[in-house]
Design a protein around this motif. Structure first.
Motif, PDB file in Angstrom:
ATOM      1  N   LEU A  55       0.850  -1.076   0.000  1.00  0.00           N
ATOM      2  CA  LEU A  55       0.097  -0.199   0.073  1.00  0.00           C
ATOM      3  C   LEU A  55       0.603   1.058  -0.176  1.00  0.00           C
ATOM      4  CD1 LEU A  55      -2.768  -0.949   2.788  1.00  0.00           C
ATOM      5  CD2 LEU A  55      -2.806  -1.070  -0.060  1.00  0.00           C
ATOM      6  N   GLY A  56       1.565   1.175   0.642  1.00  0.00           N
ATOM      7  CA  GLY A  56       2.590   2.662   1.106  1.00  0.00           C
ATOM      8  C   GLY A  56       3.474   2.519  -0.686  1.00  0.00           C
ATOM      9  N   GLU A  57       3.509   2.063  -1.370  1.00  0.00           N
ATOM     10  CA  GLU A  57       4.789   1.772  -2.547  1.00  0.00           C
ATOM     11  C   GLU A  57       3.301   2.379  -3.686  1.00  0.00           C
ATOM     12  OE1 GLU A  57       7.492   1.502  -3.299  1.00  0.00           O
ATOM     13  OE2 GLU A  57       7.878   2.092  -1.729  1.00  0.00           O
ATOM     14  N   SER A  58       2.416   1.669  -3.387  1.00  0.00           N
ATOM     15  CA  SER A  58       1.068   2.168  -4.187  1.00  0.00           C
ATOM     16  C   SER A  58       0.760   3.547  -4.610  1.00  0.00           C
ATOM     17  CB  SER A  58      -0.168   1.280  -4.415  1.00  0.00           C
ATOM     18  OG  SER A  58      -1.023   1.732  -4.885  1.00  0.00           O
ATOM     19  N   VAL A  59       0.588   4.433  -3.038  1.00  0.00           N
ATOM     20  CA  VAL A  59       0.273   5.977  -2.726  1.00  0.00           C
ATOM     21  C   VAL A  59       1.588   6.639  -3.501  1.00  0.00           C
ATOM     22  CG1 VAL A  59      -0.922   5.261  -0.850  1.00  0.00           C
ATOM     23  CG2 VAL A  59       0.729   5.650  -0.432  1.00  0.00           C
ATOM     24  N   ILE A  67      -6.135   5.825   0.653  1.00  0.00           N
ATOM     25  CA  ILE A  67      -6.079   3.927   0.369  1.00  0.00           C
ATOM     26  C   ILE A  67      -7.376   3.878   0.954  1.00  0.00           C
ATOM     27  CG2 ILE A  67      -5.227   2.164   1.461  1.00  0.00           C
ATOM     28  CD1 ILE A  67      -3.011   3.452   2.381  1.00  0.00           C
ATOM     29  N   VAL A  68      -8.119   3.123  -0.310  1.00  0.00           N
ATOM     30  CA  VAL A  68      -9.442   3.318  -0.010  1.00  0.00           C
ATOM     31  C   VAL A  68      -9.819   1.314   1.176  1.00  0.00           C
ATOM     32  CG1 VAL A  68     -12.351   2.926  -0.443  1.00  0.00           C
ATOM     33  CG2 VAL A  68     -11.026   5.128  -1.073  1.00  0.00           C
ATOM     34  N   SER A  69     -10.176   1.310   2.659  1.00  0.00           N
ATOM     35  CA  SER A  69     -10.165  -0.274   2.805  1.00  0.00           C
ATOM     36  C   SER A  69     -12.130  -0.047   2.781  1.00  0.00           C
ATOM     37  CB  SER A  69     -10.187   0.234   4.427  1.00  0.00           C
ATOM     38  OG  SER A  69     -10.361  -1.019   4.942  1.00  0.00           O
ATOM     39  N   ILE A  70     -12.197  -1.331   2.029  1.00  0.00           N
ATOM     40  CA  ILE A  70     -13.731  -2.309   2.280  1.00  0.00           C
ATOM     41  C   ILE A  70     -13.927  -2.397   3.201  1.00  0.00           C
ATOM     42  CG2 ILE A  70     -15.001  -3.087   0.449  1.00  0.00           C
ATOM     43  CD1 ILE A  70     -14.167  -0.515  -1.538  1.00  0.00           C
ATOM     44  N   GLY A  71     -15.638  -1.998   3.704  1.00  0.00           N
ATOM     45  CA  GLY A  71     -15.518  -3.115   4.882  1.00  0.00           C
ATOM     46  C   GLY A  71     -14.573  -3.218   5.953  1.00  0.00           C
ATOM     47  N   SER A  72     -13.806  -2.282   6.701  1.00  0.00           N
ATOM     48  CA  SER A  72     -13.193  -2.488   7.495  1.00  0.00           C
ATOM     49  C   SER A  72     -13.127  -2.356   8.741  1.00  0.00           C
ATOM     50  CB  SER A  72     -11.965  -0.688   7.361  1.00  0.00           C
ATOM     51  OG  SER A  72     -13.398   0.499   8.101  1.00  0.00           O
ATOM     52  N   GLY A 138      -4.822   6.732  -4.546  1.00  0.00           N
ATOM     53  CA  GLY A 138      -3.557   6.078  -4.970  1.00  0.00           C
ATOM     54  C   GLY A 138      -3.873   4.022  -4.551  1.00  0.00           C
ATOM     55  N   ALA A 139      -4.261   3.904  -3.915  1.00  0.00           N
ATOM     56  CA  ALA A 139      -4.723   2.445  -3.562  1.00  0.00           C
ATOM     57  C   ALA A 139      -6.122   1.752  -2.974  1.00  0.00           C
ATOM     58  CB  ALA A 139      -3.444   1.734  -2.152  1.00  0.00           C
ATOM     59  N   CYS A 140      -6.117   0.607  -2.903  1.00  0.00           N
ATOM     60  CA  CYS A 140      -7.523  -0.100  -2.020  1.00  0.00           C
ATOM     61  C   CYS A 140      -7.511  -1.240  -1.915  1.00  0.00           C
ATOM     62  CB  CYS A 140      -8.249   0.116  -3.257  1.00  0.00           C
ATOM     63  SG  CYS A 140     -10.178  -1.003  -2.840  1.00  0.00           S
ATOM     64  N   PHE A 141      -7.702  -0.921  -0.813  1.00  0.00           N
ATOM     65  CA  PHE A 141      -7.647  -2.584   0.509  1.00  0.00           C
ATOM     66  C   PHE A 141      -8.689  -3.289   0.781  1.00  0.00           C
ATOM     67  CE2 PHE A 141      -6.239  -3.933   5.069  1.00  0.00           C
ATOM     68  CZ  PHE A 141      -6.016  -5.078   4.616  1.00  0.00           C
ATOM     69  N   PRO A 165      -3.698   5.429 -11.708  1.00  0.00           N
ATOM     70  CA  PRO A 165      -2.944   5.009 -12.375  1.00  0.00           C
ATOM     71  C   PRO A 165      -1.404   3.840 -12.200  1.00  0.00           C
ATOM     72  CG  PRO A 165      -3.557   6.877 -13.627  1.00  0.00           C
ATOM     73  CD  PRO A 165      -3.853   6.795 -12.234  1.00  0.00           C
ATOM     74  N   ASN A 166      -1.939   2.619 -12.266  1.00  0.00           N
ATOM     75  CA  ASN A 166      -0.190   1.722 -11.737  1.00  0.00           C
ATOM     76  C   ASN A 166      -0.681   1.830 -10.463  1.00  0.00           C
ATOM     77  OD1 ASN A 166       1.331   1.322 -14.129  1.00  0.00           O
ATOM     78  ND2 ASN A 166       0.864   3.412 -13.618  1.00  0.00           N
ATOM     79  N   GLY A 167      -2.092   1.925  -9.619  1.00  0.00           N
ATOM     80  CA  GLY A 167      -2.298   2.156  -8.199  1.00  0.00           C
ATOM     81  C   GLY A 167      -2.058   0.343  -8.324  1.00  0.00           C
ATOM     82  N   SER A 168      -2.818  -0.070  -6.156  1.00  0.00           N
ATOM     83  CA  SER A 168      -3.097  -1.661  -6.937  1.00  0.00           C
ATOM     84  C   SER A 168      -4.195  -1.900  -5.715  1.00  0.00           C
ATOM     85  CB  SER A 168      -1.593  -1.999  -5.927  1.00  0.00           C
ATOM     86  OG  SER A 168      -0.375  -1.992  -6.594  1.00  0.00           O
ATOM     87  N   PHE A 169      -5.093  -2.633  -6.206  1.00  0.00           N
ATOM     88  CA  PHE A 169      -5.539  -2.940  -5.505  1.00  0.00           C
ATOM     89  C   PHE A 169      -5.504  -4.795  -4.358  1.00  0.00           C
ATOM     90  CE2 PHE A 169     -10.230  -5.367  -5.564  1.00  0.00           C
ATOM     91  CZ  PHE A 169     -10.505  -5.298  -4.775  1.00  0.00           C
TER      92      PHE A 169
END
Length: 335
Positions: A55-59, A67-72, A138-141, A165-169
């Motif tokens: 997640l750090g590298e993605s942002v 960083i969006v966290s789905i259902g945290s 920038g990222a999704c978790f 772009p180039n962000g990680s899920f």
């Protein structure tokens, strides 16, 4: 069951639960075997370090700190990741924690109040069927939340449309049969093992009953537990490019989970040896494609790239397609 009724059951079920409590035998297995898979796939034995770095590298790569966290839930995992990110030198980030339960959000706010993490987490109460991001992130978790979601297509489409772009899920989740039931080929092996397992192992701690015969129970009959678990992986394969994948599970699941896992004792040689043998069998059968994995940790992007995968597993080949061999779930008289 109506959607509103499922929401009420879901909130009630998790209100007083320790969301991360697992049997001691699970810890034995994960500390001995799951960490090895993690290291092979991600180059670290530490799950929270994996999450923090990905997640750090993605942002950092996207230049977008959200960083969006789905259902945290109560954000215990997000807090642990945020702390690790700060320790690793990632300082420009903020988790946007999306959660259905007001109670869990309140618990999360109490968790971060007055700590160094407070500036790095914000909370949004939302039914994900209504989620419409106002800006890119920038990222999704998603940590063990996707298998509670009915509107998977909507959620995945929103992620695909708004991930920078180039962000990680990044997700860690269940990908087995709906309701955490067992597919027929897996169930056949579990049933065979069940016949020779000690009687003391067959008490279901969650449902408070002895199961002389293993009951292939459908957890999705209440709330949203495993409501569309089997659809998660194929929908992700359709929409994203997998960059990393570690996948596991199947026949070992009932013996290390909350329902029956507490019956096994890692301090007993026989119990440890049983888990050792069953795990090696499970891993081999997944590798051969005889059974399909039930859990995964994966990193996906909108952009194509090379895949790093433990045991050379291909995401598409890990999909278990329902077919005519899948019989209707047996009636459980206790439900």
């Amino acid at each position: 069951m109506e959607h509103a009724d499922r929401i009420a059951q879901e909130i009630s079920f998790f209100k007083d639960m320790d969301l991360n409590a697992l049997p001691a035998i699970y810890s034995y297995w994960s500390n001995k075997y799951l960490v090895e898979l993690l290291n092979e796939g991600y180059g670290s034995y530490d799950l929270f370090e994996v999450f923090a770095r990905e997640l750090g590298e993605s942002v950092r790569t996207t230049g977008n700190p959200t960083i969006v966290s789905i259902g945290s839930g109560d954000a215990e995992v997000e807090c642990a990741i945020a702390a690790r990110m700060l320790d690793l030198g990632y300082t420009d980030f903020c988790f946007e924690c999306l959660e259905l339960s007001t109670f869990l959000i309140d618990r999360a706010r109490e968790r971060v109040a007055g700590t160094r993490l407070e500036a790095h987490l914000r909370f949004v109460e939302i039914d994900l069927t209504q989620w419409a991001p106002a800006a890119p992130f920038g990222a999704c978790f998603a940590n063990h939340s996707l298998h509670h979601i009915v509107a998977l297509e909507h959620v995945f489409d929103q992620i695909r449309a708004h991930l920078a772009p180039n962000g990680s899920f990044l997700t860690s989740d269940m990908i087995g049969r709906n309701g955490h039931m067992r597919w027929p080929e897996t169930l056949a092996i579990i049933n065979a093992v069940w016949q020779v397992a000690p009687e003391s192992w067959k008490y279901n701690r969650a449902l408070k009953r002895l199961e002389g015969e293993f009951i292939n129970w459908d957890c999705s009959s209440h709330g949203f537990e495993g409501i569309r678990a089997q659809d998660i992986l194929p929908l992700l394969v359709e929409r994203f490019h997998f960059h990393r994948l570690v996948a596991w599970g199947g026949i070992i699941d009932p013996f290390i989970d909350r329902a029956f896992g507490h019956n096994l004792d890692p301090n007993i040689d026989f119990d440890r040896q049983f888990i050792d043998t069953l795990w090696q069998t499970n891993r081999t059968l997944v590798s051969l494609g005889v059974i399909k994995p039930t859990q995964m940790i994966a990193v996906m992007k909108n952009e194509p790239g090379s895949l790093v995968s433990c045991d050379d597993l291909d995401p598409a080949r890990c999909v278990r397609v329902p077919d005519a061999l899948v019989a209707a779930a047996p009636v459980d008289p206790a439900v």
